[in-house]
Design a protein around this motif. Structure first.
Motif, PDB file in Angstrom:
ATOM      1  N   VAL A 140       0.927  -1.238   0.011  1.00 24.73           N
ATOM      2  CA  VAL A 140       0.094   0.083  -0.189  1.00 24.73           C
ATOM      3  C   VAL A 140       0.824   1.210  -0.211  1.00 24.73           C
ATOM      4  O   VAL A 140       1.758   1.142   0.748  1.00 24.73           O
ATOM      5  CB  VAL A 140      -0.879   0.133   1.156  1.00 24.73           C
ATOM      6  N   SER A 141       0.451   2.278  -0.686  1.00 26.07           N
ATOM      7  CA  SER A 141       1.180   3.463  -0.891  1.00 26.07           C
ATOM      8  C   SER A 141       1.305   4.176   0.541  1.00 26.07           C
ATOM      9  O   SER A 141       0.108   3.947   1.149  1.00 26.07           O
ATOM     10  CB  SER A 141       0.814   4.412  -1.941  1.00 26.07           C
ATOM     11  N   PRO A 142       2.356   5.064   0.836  1.00 25.41           N
ATOM     12  CA  PRO A 142       2.286   5.783   1.965  1.00 25.41           C
ATOM     13  C   PRO A 142       1.142   6.555   2.427  1.00 25.41           C
ATOM     14  O   PRO A 142       0.573   6.779   3.445  1.00 25.41           O
ATOM     15  CB  PRO A 142       3.692   6.597   2.165  1.00 25.41           C
ATOM     16  N   ASP A 143       0.391   7.247   1.166  1.00 20.82           N
ATOM     17  CA  ASP A 143      -0.594   7.969   1.314  1.00 20.82           C
ATOM     18  C   ASP A 143      -1.925   7.374   1.386  1.00 20.82           C
ATOM     19  O   ASP A 143      -3.010   7.862   1.480  1.00 20.82           O
ATOM     20  CB  ASP A 143      -0.720   9.203   0.317  1.00 20.82           C
ATOM     21  N   GLY A 144      -1.997   6.101   1.048  1.00 18.88           N
ATOM     22  CA  GLY A 144      -3.083   5.112   1.327  1.00 18.88           C
ATOM     23  C   GLY A 144      -3.850   5.288   0.133  1.00 18.88           C
ATOM     24  O   GLY A 144      -5.131   4.812   0.059  1.00 18.88           O
ATOM     25  N   THR A 145      -3.540   5.609  -1.057  1.00 19.77           N
ATOM     26  CA  THR A 145      -4.262   5.802  -2.258  1.00 19.77           C
ATOM     27  C   THR A 145      -4.077   4.687  -3.373  1.00 19.77           C
ATOM     28  O   THR A 145      -4.885   4.841  -4.289  1.00 19.77           O
ATOM     29  CB  THR A 145      -4.154   7.105  -2.809  1.00 19.77           C
ATOM     30  N   ALA A 146      -3.173   3.756  -3.129  1.00 22.66           N
ATOM     31  CA  ALA A 146      -2.888   2.952  -4.347  1.00 22.66           C
ATOM     32  C   ALA A 146      -2.212   1.634  -3.755  1.00 22.66           C
ATOM     33  O   ALA A 146      -1.842   1.505  -2.769  1.00 22.66           O
ATOM     34  CB  ALA A 146      -1.822   3.597  -5.431  1.00 22.66           C
ATOM     35  N   LEU A 147      -2.206   0.863  -4.529  1.00 25.55           N
ATOM     36  CA  LEU A 147      -1.557  -0.746  -4.281  1.00 25.55           C
ATOM     37  C   LEU A 147      -0.726  -0.921  -5.299  1.00 25.55           C
ATOM     38  O   LEU A 147      -0.916  -0.702  -6.567  1.00 25.55           O
ATOM     39  CB  LEU A 147      -2.811  -1.691  -4.165  1.00 25.55           C
ATOM     40  N   ALA A 148       0.366  -1.767  -5.185  1.00 23.84           N
ATOM     41  CA  ALA A 148       1.273  -2.288  -5.857  1.00 23.84           C
ATOM     42  C   ALA A 148       1.354  -3.721  -5.671  1.00 23.84           C
ATOM     43  O   ALA A 148       1.398  -4.306  -4.619  1.00 23.84           O
ATOM     44  CB  ALA A 148       2.634  -1.481  -5.861  1.00 23.84           C
ATOM     45  N   PHE A 149       1.505  -4.496  -6.819  1.00 22.71           N
ATOM     46  CA  PHE A 149       1.468  -6.080  -6.671  1.00 22.71           C
ATOM     47  C   PHE A 149       2.125  -6.654  -8.064  1.00 22.71           C
ATOM     48  O   PHE A 149       2.020  -6.135  -9.247  1.00 22.71           O
ATOM     49  CB  PHE A 149       0.222  -6.537  -6.260  1.00 22.71           C
ATOM     50  N   GLY A 150       2.748  -7.696  -8.031  1.00 21.95           N
ATOM     51  CA  GLY A 150       3.201  -8.565  -9.037  1.00 21.95           C
ATOM     52  C   GLY A 150       2.081  -9.360  -9.648  1.00 21.95           C
ATOM     53  O   GLY A 150       1.335  -9.961  -8.851  1.00 21.95           O
ATOM     54  N   LYS A 151       1.979  -9.393 -10.836  1.00 24.47           N
ATOM     55  CA  LYS A 151       1.168 -10.215 -11.781  1.00 24.47           C
ATOM     56  C   LYS A 151       1.961 -11.006 -12.659  1.00 24.47           C
ATOM     57  O   LYS A 151       2.186 -10.605 -13.690  1.00 24.47           O
ATOM     58  CB  LYS A 151      -0.150  -9.275 -12.234  1.00 24.47           C
ATOM     59  N   GLY A 152       2.159 -12.175 -12.411  1.00 30.07           N
ATOM     60  CA  GLY A 152       2.939 -13.070 -13.240  1.00 30.07           C
ATOM     61  C   GLY A 152       4.325 -12.219 -13.166  1.00 30.07           C
ATOM     62  O   GLY A 152       5.169 -12.213 -12.174  1.00 30.07           O
ATOM     63  N   SER A 153       4.912 -12.046 -14.403  1.00 33.68           N
ATOM     64  CA  SER A 153       6.273 -11.263 -14.413  1.00 33.68           C
ATOM     65  C   SER A 153       6.132  -9.699 -14.220  1.00 33.68           C
ATOM     66  O   SER A 153       7.160  -9.181 -14.606  1.00 33.68           O
ATOM     67  CB  SER A 153       7.009 -11.890 -15.534  1.00 33.68           C
ATOM     68  N   ASP A 154       4.851  -9.211 -14.117  1.00 39.94           N
ATOM     69  CA  ASP A 154       4.689  -7.846 -14.364  1.00 39.94           C
ATOM     70  C   ASP A 154       4.288  -7.412 -12.922  1.00 39.94           C
ATOM     71  O   ASP A 154       3.878  -7.935 -11.961  1.00 39.94           O
ATOM     72  CB  ASP A 154       3.532  -7.598 -15.353  1.00 39.94           C
TER      73      ASP A 154
END
Length: 322
Positions: A244-258
């Motif tokens: 989760v981003s520090p400002d709580g507005t976004a997610l990041a995650f791996g999807k396969g090799s991306d």
């Protein structure tokens, strides 16, 4: 099973004499020779080397000017320690606080964002009590098996186990009733027990297994105002760590090799960020604290992918770098 506790404390070391002098600081670990990980040890702004032998503790001699004061900070995680948390008072004395009522387990104790309460899980459920150990403790969720606290709000996300299934609740630590975050999920999906909470406690995200195969990532507001919404269909190849981003507005995650990024706000679609390099190394990624984008370490190269587009290379590639 192995249970993990987290310790973090800061002492103020002061030379109150009118002349310069050396002050010896000694920190002893609660269990000599125990298993300790994730060290952060610092005096003022200077980080110290991690001790190689926890049986000896940490000893540091500080040369301090007259009237000078510095902060001595220690933080670490420990596995398999006794049922207690060590609280540090303002005068530097360390006193044990027994938070387990029996020989039950203690999992990931944590202070609320304002430091007023201590929250923990043992075999009886999710408990809270005053941070100084005074007063009675309150059982908030009897069926709790794990939890996360929002860093900037008095909100807990609680994993439960009852009736043979795994549940997920949001709980405001003001006496409000828990909110079932899985209510309204489509038929044929099953919560996998993995979830993250935004720093402000407003949103949660969790993964589910689809009946047709593959994984999906859902997001949901913790106040129960909306049903869980699909954030990304991850597919058969799984995913890396969800951040989760520090400002709580976004997610990041791996999807396969991306690597992908998706806004937590309702209706936003996931966007491509980066394709990981094939190779034997392990890629890592994290949001930068200033909110500029995602920092990625892959194949010995460290680079920043800006949220608005563009890439800033922070180091030259070093094949084989760990």
């Amino acid at each position: 099973p192995t249970y993990v506790c987290r310790f973090e404390a800061t002492w103020t070391i002061a030379n109150e004499e009118p002349v310069a002098r050396s002050i010896r600081v000694v920190f002893r670990f609660p269990v000599a020779g125990g298993t300790y990980d994730g060290f952060e040890i610092a005096v003022g702004g200077e980080r110290l080397l991690v001790p190689g032998d926890t049986r000896k503790g940490i000893e540091q001699t500080l040369d301090m000017a007259a009237g000078e004061s510095r902060e001595f900070r220690v933080a670490y995680t420990t596995r398999g320690t006794p049922n207690r948390v060590f609280l540090v008072e303002s005068d530097g004395r360390s006193e044990p606080l027994q938070v387990g009522a029996s020989a039950g387990f203690l999992a990931a104790p944590a202070f609320t964002h304002d430091g007023a309460k201590l929250v923990h899980v043992d075999q009886g459920g999710l408990y809270e009590h005053a941070a100084d150990g005074s007063g009675a403790r309150t059982n908030l969720v009897p069926e709790a098996v794990g939890f996360q606290l929002a860093p900037r709000a008095s909100v807990a996300m609680v994993t439960t186990s009852a009736g043979g299934g795994t549940g997920l609740l949001a709980l405001r630590l003001d006496g409000s009733l828990p909110v079932d975050l899985l209510a309204g999920l489509p038929a044929g999906v099953e919560f996998r027990g993995e979830a993250v909470l935004s720093p402000d406690g407003v949103w949660a995200a969790f993964s589910v297994a689809e009946s047709a195969g593959g994984l999906s990532l859902y997001r949901v507001p913790t106040d129960g105002s909306l049903a869980p919404e699909l954030a990304s269909s991850i597919g058969q190849y799984g995913y890396g760590t969800v951040l989760v981003s520090p400002d709580g507005t976004a997610l990041a995650f791996g999807k396969g090799s991306d690597l992908q990024r998706v806004a937590l706000a309702s209706g936003a679609s996931a966007e491509f960020v980066y394709t990981f390099l094939p190779g034997p190394w392990y890629a890592e990624y994290a949001f930068d604290a200033a909110g500029h984008g995602l920092v990625i370490f892959d194949g010995g190269d460290l680079h920043l992918h800006l949220t608005g587009g563009g890439v800033r290379h922070l180091t030259a590639a070093h094949p084989g770098a760990a």
